[in-house]
Write an enzyme that holds these catalytic residues in place. Structure first.
Site, mmCIF file in Angstrom:
data_model
loop_
_atom_site.group_PDB
_atom_site.id
_atom_site.type_symbol
_atom_site.label_atom_id
_atom_site.label_comp_id
_atom_site.label_asym_id
_atom_site.label_seq_id
_atom_site.Cartn_x
_atom_site.Cartn_y
_atom_site.Cartn_z
ATOM 1 N N ASP A 26 5.126 -3.758 26.208
ATOM 2 C CA ASP A 26 5.282 -4.872 27.268
ATOM 3 C C ASP A 26 3.917 -4.681 27.967
ATOM 4 O O ASP A 26 3.579 -4.315 29.095
ATOM 5 C CB ASP A 26 6.219 -4.341 28.467
ATOM 6 C CG ASP A 26 6.299 -5.425 29.574
ATOM 7 O OD1 ASP A 26 7.144 -5.207 30.494
ATOM 8 O OD2 ASP A 26 5.602 -6.370 29.488
ATOM 9 N N SER A 27 2.756 -5.170 27.193
ATOM 10 C CA SER A 27 1.449 -5.253 27.669
ATOM 11 C C SER A 27 0.776 -6.431 28.130
ATOM 12 O O SER A 27 1.538 -7.465 28.102
ATOM 13 C CB SER A 27 0.772 -4.802 26.445
ATOM 14 O OG SER A 27 0.583 -6.000 25.459
ATOM 15 N N GLN A 58 -7.553 -2.503 37.104
ATOM 16 C CA GLN A 58 -7.289 -4.251 37.100
ATOM 17 C C GLN A 58 -7.658 -4.579 38.576
ATOM 18 O O GLN A 58 -7.346 -3.959 39.637
ATOM 19 C CB GLN A 58 -6.059 -4.424 36.498
ATOM 20 C CG GLN A 58 -6.097 -3.731 35.024
ATOM 21 C CD GLN A 58 -4.697 -3.822 34.510
ATOM 22 O OE1 GLN A 58 -4.217 -4.594 33.626
ATOM 23 N NE2 GLN A 58 -3.875 -2.829 35.343
ATOM 24 N N HIS A 67 12.129 -10.061 29.869
ATOM 25 C CA HIS A 67 12.669 -8.595 29.922
ATOM 26 C C HIS A 67 13.847 -8.839 29.118
ATOM 27 O O HIS A 67 14.221 -8.002 28.323
ATOM 28 C CB HIS A 67 12.799 -8.604 31.304
ATOM 29 C CG HIS A 67 11.665 -8.388 32.021
ATOM 30 N ND1 HIS A 67 11.345 -8.803 33.458
ATOM 31 C CD2 HIS A 67 10.491 -7.644 31.578
ATOM 32 C CE1 HIS A 67 9.782 -8.522 33.744
ATOM 33 N NE2 HIS A 67 9.263 -7.645 32.779
ATOM 34 N N ASP A 89 -2.506 -8.983 28.035
ATOM 35 C CA ASP A 89 -2.970 -9.610 26.703
ATOM 36 C C ASP A 89 -4.214 -8.754 26.221
ATOM 37 O O ASP A 89 -4.489 -7.748 26.790
ATOM 38 C CB ASP A 89 -3.626 -11.071 26.917
ATOM 39 C CG ASP A 89 -2.716 -11.983 27.286
ATOM 40 O OD1 ASP A 89 -2.291 -12.157 28.823
ATOM 41 O OD2 ASP A 89 -2.134 -12.664 26.697
ATOM 42 N N ASP A 147 -2.700 6.056 29.142
ATOM 43 C CA ASP A 147 -2.716 5.128 28.324
ATOM 44 C C ASP A 147 -1.876 5.189 26.901
ATOM 45 O O ASP A 147 -1.772 6.277 26.731
ATOM 46 C CB ASP A 147 -4.002 5.349 27.759
ATOM 47 C CG ASP A 147 -4.564 4.265 26.631
ATOM 48 O OD1 ASP A 147 -6.025 4.315 25.969
ATOM 49 O OD2 ASP A 147 -3.919 3.704 26.102
HETATM 50 N N1 SAM Z 1 4.643 -9.514 30.625
HETATM 51 C C1 SAM Z 1 3.567 -9.565 30.738
HETATM 52 C C2 SAM Z 1 2.665 -10.377 29.835
HETATM 53 O O1 SAM Z 1 3.356 -10.838 28.862
HETATM 54 O O2 SAM Z 1 1.584 -10.420 30.095
HETATM 55 C C3 SAM Z 1 3.103 -7.928 30.938
HETATM 56 C C4 SAM Z 1 3.495 -7.249 32.064
HETATM 57 S S1 SAM Z 1 3.177 -5.805 32.291
HETATM 58 C C5 SAM Z 1 2.905 -5.869 33.929
HETATM 59 C C6 SAM Z 1 1.672 -5.328 31.524
HETATM 60 C C7 SAM Z 1 1.461 -3.958 31.901
HETATM 61 O O3 SAM Z 1 0.619 -3.220 30.882
HETATM 62 C C8 SAM Z 1 0.669 -3.786 33.023
HETATM 63 O O4 SAM Z 1 1.079 -2.870 34.002
HETATM 64 C C9 SAM Z 1 -0.866 -2.994 32.432
HETATM 65 O O5 SAM Z 1 -1.099 -2.219 33.504
HETATM 66 C C10 SAM Z 1 -0.185 -2.306 31.241
HETATM 67 N N2 SAM Z 1 -1.062 -1.726 30.499
HETATM 68 C C11 SAM Z 1 -2.253 -2.348 30.184
HETATM 69 N N3 SAM Z 1 -3.060 -1.572 29.007
HETATM 70 C C12 SAM Z 1 -2.329 -0.432 29.009
HETATM 71 C C13 SAM Z 1 -2.410 0.665 28.255
HETATM 72 N N4 SAM Z 1 -3.504 0.826 27.371
HETATM 73 N N5 SAM Z 1 -1.397 1.497 28.313
HETATM 74 C C14 SAM Z 1 -0.414 1.622 29.200
HETATM 75 N N6 SAM Z 1 -0.083 0.400 29.907
HETATM 76 C C15 SAM Z 1 -1.097 -0.532 29.768
#
Ligand code: SAM
Length: 282
Positions: A156-157, A31, A62, A159, A138
């Site tokens: 906590d992903s 990213q 959180h 979008d 992943d």
């Molecule tokens: N609070 C934020 C929001 O609501 O948009 C999310 C914050 S957190 C930083 C989101 C995290 O999800 C990122 O660090 C990203 O790298 C992770 N992420 C995205 N796709 C993922 C996947 N397939 N598996 C694990 N982590 C993932």
């Protein structure tokens, strides 16, 4: 020359935050990551043009994604966090001393490393807690393959674009169900319903394929533009989201956890949805 961060989440609407100082700006393995300072919100982390978290309002998100499911469960010992690379979610979950193990599965090592370096207040030492098992992978692959079982799963992903897209699929939710203990709870980051209504409708239908009780709860995070956001809720035990304030108070007060948003009254009230959100449940 004043520099601004302009969010690119919506083609018809964009929030801007003034960049007072850039701390990090580069592509990670997965990213585009920027961490910058803003006078009002402190340090801000963005991924692929979208605000992920800020020091100024991260506590809302959180606290609500950690304490609502853990207090509602009542006996959570093993918690899985999918995503959450900034460490803020792990920080809140680890405040529960009865939680014996937190597994955090984050796809992007760069987010973790740069958050520890430039946003240490988010994790506040969580990455050094012996109960935390950090897995760089992943999340969808992890829940499809793991032998571990969890009482609470917190998604906590980002979008549903890029690496986060797979975390909003029926297959992922079915795999979350597979590694959940009886009576366990799954909660999901589920967008801002006034601007991302289809995310609510999709999750309602896709979670409903695996869980007996699906609903949403709300919280207002100022830098998640568009009013309050929805957090997905799924379990096979409908009673878990119907605790009265007295029950929540009796469970939460002895924990001695300091919060800035979450209260037992907020816990009970956050499941009350406005009509336009209920109309999305179709
Ligand atoms: N609070 C934020 C929001 O609501 O948009 C999310 C914050 S957190 C930083 C989101 C995290 O999800 C990122 O660090 C990203 O790298 C992770 N992420 C995205 N796709 C993922 C996947 N397939 N598996 C694990 N982590 C993932």
């Amino acid at each position: 020359m004043t520099e601004w961060f302009t969010e690119t989440l919506h083609p018809w609407l964009a929030q801007r935050l003034r960049i007072d100082r850039v701390l990090f700006r580069d592509k990670t393995e997965h990213q585009d990551l920027i961490i910058f300072e803003n006078e009002r919100f402190g340090r801000v982390l963005t991924l692929d043009g979208v605000v992920q978290t800020t020091e100024g309002d991260e506590f809302v998100y959180h606290e609500m994604m950690a304490h609502v499911p853990i207090v509602a469960h009542g006996a959570a010992r093993r918690v899985l966090i999918v995503g959450g690379g900034d460490g803020g979610m792990a920080r809140e979950v680890l405040k529960h001393r009865a939680v014996e193990k937190v597994t955090m599965v984050e796809i992007d090592r760069g987010v973790v490393d740069m958050s520890v370096e430039h946003l240490p207040s988010l994790s506040a030492g969580a990455f050094d807690d012996p109960r935390l098992d950090l897995v760089i992978a992943d999340g969808a692959k992890f829940v499809a393959e793991t032998d571990e079982r969890f009482d609470v799963i917190i998604v906590d992903s980002t979008d549903p674009i890029g690496p986060g897209e797979v975390l909003f699929t029926a297959a992922f939710y079915a795999d979350c169900k597979r590694c959940l203990t009886a009576g366990g709870i799954v909660v999901t980051q589920n967008g801002v319903p006034s601007l991302q209504g289809s995310e609510v409708t999709n999750s309602w239908n896709r979670l409903g394929q695996s869980f007996a009780d699906v609903w949403f709860y709300v919280a207002a995070v100022p830098t998640y533009q568009g009013g309050f956001m929805t957090l997905g809720w799924a379990s096979d035990d409908p009673a878990k989201r119907r605790h009265d304030v007295a029950t929540v108070e009796a469970r939460f007060a002895p924990l001695g956890i300091a919060t800035r948003y979450y209260t037992p009254a907020i816990h009970q009230a956050c499941f009350a949805l406005p009509k336009f959100v209920i109309d999305l449940l179709k």
